[in-house]
Scaffold this active site. Structure first.
Site, PDB file in Angstrom:
ATOM      1  N   CYS A 126       0.850  -1.177  -0.113  1.00  0.00           N
ATOM      2  CA  CYS A 126      -0.010   0.187  -0.011  1.00  0.00           C
ATOM      3  C   CYS A 126       0.900   1.429   0.091  1.00  0.00           C
ATOM      4  O   CYS A 126       0.665   2.341  -0.841  1.00  0.00           O
ATOM      5  CB  CYS A 126      -0.945   0.193   1.159  1.00  0.00           C
ATOM      6  SG  CYS A 126      -0.221  -0.711   2.719  1.00  0.00           S
ATOM      7  N   HIS A 234      -2.670   5.815   4.816  1.00  0.00           N
ATOM      8  CA  HIS A 234      -1.310   6.035   5.283  1.00  0.00           C
ATOM      9  C   HIS A 234      -1.015   7.434   4.535  1.00  0.00           C
ATOM     10  O   HIS A 234      -1.383   7.795   3.542  1.00  0.00           O
ATOM     11  CB  HIS A 234      -0.630   5.420   4.347  1.00  0.00           C
ATOM     12  CG  HIS A 234      -0.466   3.729   4.757  1.00  0.00           C
ATOM     13  ND1 HIS A 234      -0.953   3.362   6.232  1.00  0.00           N
ATOM     14  CD2 HIS A 234      -0.118   2.446   4.293  1.00  0.00           C
ATOM     15  CE1 HIS A 234      -1.032   2.215   6.184  1.00  0.00           C
ATOM     16  NE2 HIS A 234      -0.471   1.474   5.220  1.00  0.00           N
TER      17      HIS A 234
HETATM   18  C1  2RA Z   1       1.143  -2.122   6.726  1.00  0.00           C
HETATM   19  N1  2RA Z   1       1.558  -2.115   4.276  1.00  0.00           N
HETATM   20  O1  2RA Z   1       0.548  -1.266   6.493  1.00  0.00           O
HETATM   21  C2  2RA Z   1       1.512  -2.917   5.622  1.00  0.00           C
HETATM   22  C3  2RA Z   1       0.606  -4.106   5.172  1.00  0.00           C
HETATM   23  N2  2RA Z   1      -0.713  -3.897   4.763  1.00  0.00           N
HETATM   24  O2  2RA Z   1       1.209  -2.753   7.749  1.00  0.00           O
END
Ligand code: 2RA
Length: 329
Positions: A126, A234
């Site tokens: 991601c 994120h």
């Molecule tokens: C996380 N990108 O955010 C990794 C797995 N989804 O932990």
């Protein structure tokens, strides 16, 4: 189109079902697949109840495509079995991403490399997807020399256990821990496990996957991945040094014109990307675009995206849509 969703009861699996429905993917029959303990459960999709089945039963039901989000071990064991049965697998785990024979795909960047021979296709991590989607058009124009990225990653990236840990902490309940420390009012610089070099796997995914997707191993990349108690997506502070100088307004124009990117960048009215805004959306939001005066040809930007959507489920479904459009399924 018979579609298997492997890991249908997990966070990403649930979002994949939601995205398939939202985007009206032509699902003639859904095959929800999960671990033994979930077999027999009913999953409702577009008003029809489908029974959760096991892996071998799913293969026997002959789906056209299988969207995997069930962890690396399950992918390593079962993706080849699905592929051998002629089923195209699009896998969200890290199992196949760095395999030289497998494509690592962000449709807006490199879906055109796919052929009908590709039976196991890797969905990038991601935090990689949102960064490369913003940087790919700039790399094309100015050639990236070095990337320094710090991520601020949602607990949803870890999964249900982490979401529950934060809920318990907020409720003052002692419960199962997804992290070595409390996550409430904290920032944990430890996403995934540490490698020999002192970096976490999450940080090295940003390095290795970005070089593979942009098909340029000369790009120097260093990353710090941090877990924070947000739920919507994120966030990433990205510093990029180009081989060549750039024009700031041209960078904004390139990003504005890039598919899947929304520029949110007006500090006069406090406009910049944030997870509370990106949550539930499929775009990658870019803001705080500004020249780094500390060295030539270098720019800073802030990139935010919903890690469960464009960072996982939506990117996966978009790959399936591309395969369908090109008659590769
Ligand atoms: C996380 N990108 O955010 C990794 C797995 N989804 O932990």
């Amino acid at each position: 189109m018979k579609v298997a969703v492997v890991g249908a009861t997990g966070l990403v699996g649930e979002v994949m079902l939601k995205v398939l429905e939202e985007r009206n993917f032509p699902v003639s029959e859904l095959i929800p697949v999960a671990s033994e303990r979930s077999i027999g459960k009913l999953i409702s999709y577009k008003g029809t109840d489908y029974k959760v089945v096991g892996m071998q039963d799913a293969i026997d039901m002959k789906p056209n495509v299988a969207l995997f989000s069930a962890g690396g071990d399950t992918s390593l064991e079962w993706a080849p079995k699905f592929a051998k049965a002629g089923i195209t697998v699009i896998d969200n785990s890290s199992a196949w991403r760095m395999d030289h024979s497998k494509h690592l795909v962000v449709p807006e960047i490199n879906a055109n490399t796919l052929t009908s021979e590709d039976k196991i296709i890797a969905n990038p991590n991601c935090s990689t997807i949102q960064m490369v989607l913003a940087l790919a058009p700039l790399h094309k124009k100015y050639k990236i020399k070095r990337i320094v990225v710090s991520t601020y990653q949602s607990i949803t990236g870890t999964g249900v256990k982490a979401v529950r840990q934060l809920e318990n902490e907020l409720a003052g309940i002692k419960g199962e821990m997804a992290y070595p420390y409390p996550i409430h009012q904290n920032a944990i610089p430890h996403c995934d496990v540490f490698e020999e070099n002192g970096y976490t796997k999450e940080e090295m995914k940003l390095v290795r996957e970005t070089q593979k997707i942009l098909d340029d191993r000369t790009i120097a990349i260093t990353a710090t991945a941090v877990r924070i108690p947000t739920a919507g997506g994120h966030s990433e502070a990205v510093n990029v040094e180009f081989e060549n100088d750039y024009d700031l307004s041209e960078v904004r124009q390139i990003l504005n014109e890039s598919e899947g990117i929304v520029v949110q960048d007006n500090i006069d009215v406090n406009t910049y990307p944030m997870p509370i805004y990106a949550h539930g959306k499929d775009d990658v939001f870019v803001g705080r675009i500004r020249r780094d005066g500390s060295q030539p040809n270098t720019i800073n930007m802030w990139i935010v995206s919903d890690n469960l959507r464009k960072g996982a489920a939506t990117n996966t479904v978009q790959i399936a849509e591309y395969l369908l459009k090109k008659n590769l399924l």
